[in-house]
Write an enzyme that holds these catalytic residues in place. Structure first.
Site, PDB file in Angstrom:
ATOM      1  CG  ASN A   9       4.731  14.021   3.462  1.00 42.36           C
ATOM      2  OD1 ASN A   9       3.638  14.169   4.022  1.00 42.36           O
ATOM      3  ND2 ASN A   9       5.319  12.839   3.318  1.00 42.36           N
ATOM      4  CE  LYS A  11       7.453  12.349   6.179  1.00 39.73           C
ATOM      5  NZ  LYS A  11       8.683  11.611   6.386  1.00 39.73           N
ATOM      6  CG  HIS A  95       6.211   8.607   1.920  1.00 37.58           C
ATOM      7  ND1 HIS A  95       6.799   8.033   3.028  1.00 37.58           N
ATOM      8  CD2 HIS A  95       6.770   9.831   1.798  1.00 37.58           C
ATOM      9  CE1 HIS A  95       7.662   8.891   3.552  1.00 37.58           C
ATOM     10  NE2 HIS A  95       7.669   9.994   2.826  1.00 37.58           N
ATOM     11  CD  GLU A  97       7.201   8.354   6.697  1.00 37.34           C
ATOM     12  OE1 GLU A  97       6.138   8.983   6.577  1.00 37.34           O
ATOM     13  OE2 GLU A  97       8.291   8.913   6.919  1.00 37.34           O
ATOM     14  CD  GLU A 167      10.577  11.074   0.062  1.00 33.58           C
ATOM     15  OE1 GLU A 167      10.577  12.274   0.359  1.00 33.58           O
ATOM     16  OE2 GLU A 167       9.868  10.240   0.626  1.00 33.58           O
ATOM     17  N   GLY A 173      13.959  11.509   7.800  1.00 34.54           N
ATOM     18  CA  GLY A 173      13.762  11.804   9.217  1.00 34.54           C
ATOM     19  C   GLY A 173      14.953  11.442  10.080  1.00 34.54           C
ATOM     20  CB  SER A 213      17.571  14.672   6.200  1.00 32.25           C
ATOM     21  OG  SER A 213      17.095  13.674   7.094  1.00 32.25           O
TER      22      SER A 213
END
Ligand SMILES: O=C[C@H](O)COP(=O)(O)O
Length: 252
Positions: A9, A11, A95, A97, A167, A173, A213
């Site tokens: 991904n 992003k 996701h 985010e 996730e 991240g 990560s």
């Protein structure tokens, strides 16, 4: 035996030229890999260029998001139909985010999942708890709510076009990977829940991948776990060398 699934991904990264350079490097470095699904998810504006650059290679293209309607007065949105037209085979849905930064609810994610599978694309359906939720001992409760909400009224046949991505938000991240044991525990819970929502056969066949990560130096341990069938990789998918090593994971 479930076929491993590794997706990158990207992003909000990579111009058209950078994206094409990256997929050309991936194509060259992964041409001989035939026993696993390899996917890249660039930003909308470079999807067509990346799809054209990859042609009929063993690397497929995903979009990072979509809108749950096929057309209409929805300024700024992109439908699964148009993503298919741009060469996508997959769409990331739910996701964290998007949940956190754009207020996406389980109900909205459910509409997107249905639109994606109805278009004949495969959804990479993300779920995961925050650090606060984990510390409160609510991980399984949160996963169950997100899975039940996202999959509501999604028929068994449609589940053939769903890959679930676990996730944990606290691992995205941050450089803090879930331990292989922590990830395995969550994946086993998700598989058991899918068995209850559908049946054991479906639960046994569906792929559940880990994201948060994932790096070349931890991928082998994570993907050696019984219920971890692949990875959804963020930062490390932006560098050809790292993503190639992740795709070439060596389970013990
Ligand atoms: O979609 C990918 C995940 O958000 C993981 O990102 P990360 O590998 O940079 O932690």
């Amino acid at each position: 035996m479930r076929r491993p699934f590794i997706a990158g991904n990207w992003k909000l990264h990579k111009t058209t030229a950078e994206a094409v350079t990256l997929v050309k490097a991936l194509e060259a470095g992964l041409a001989d890999v035939t026993d696993r699904d390899i996917v890249v998810a660039p930003v909308f504006t470079v999807l067509t260029s990346v799809s054209s650059a990859l042609g009929d290679s063993n690397i497929a293209v995903a979009a990072q998001n979509c809108f749950p309607e096929m057309q209409g007065a929805y300024t700024g949105e992109v439908s699964p139909l148009l993503l298919k037209d741009a060469g996508c085979r997959y769409v990331i849905v739910g996701h964290s985010e998007r949940r956190q930064l754009f207020g996406e609810t389980d109900g909205f994610i459910n509409r997107k999942l249905k639109a994606v599978v109805d278009t004949g694309l495969t959804a990479i359906f993300c779920v995961g708890e925050t650090l606060e939720e984990r510390e409160q001992g609510r991980t399984f409760e949160v996963l169950e709510k997100q899975l039940r909400g996202g999959l509501e009224n999604l028929l068994r046949d449609a589940m053939a076009r769903v890959v679930v991505a676990y996730e944990p938000v606290w691992a995205i991240g941050t450089g803090k990977t879930a331990s292989a044991a922590q990830a395995q525990q969550a994946h086993a819970f998700i598989r058991d829940l899918l068995s209850r929502l559908y049946d054991a056969d479906l639960a046994c066949r569906i792929r559940i991948v880990y994201g948060g990560s994932v790096k070349p130096d931890n991928v082998d341990g994570l993907l050696s776990q019984q219920d971890i069938d692949g990875a959804l990789v963020g930062g490390a998918s932006l560098k050809a060398e790292d993503f190639i090593r992740i795709v070439r994971f060596l389970p013990s």
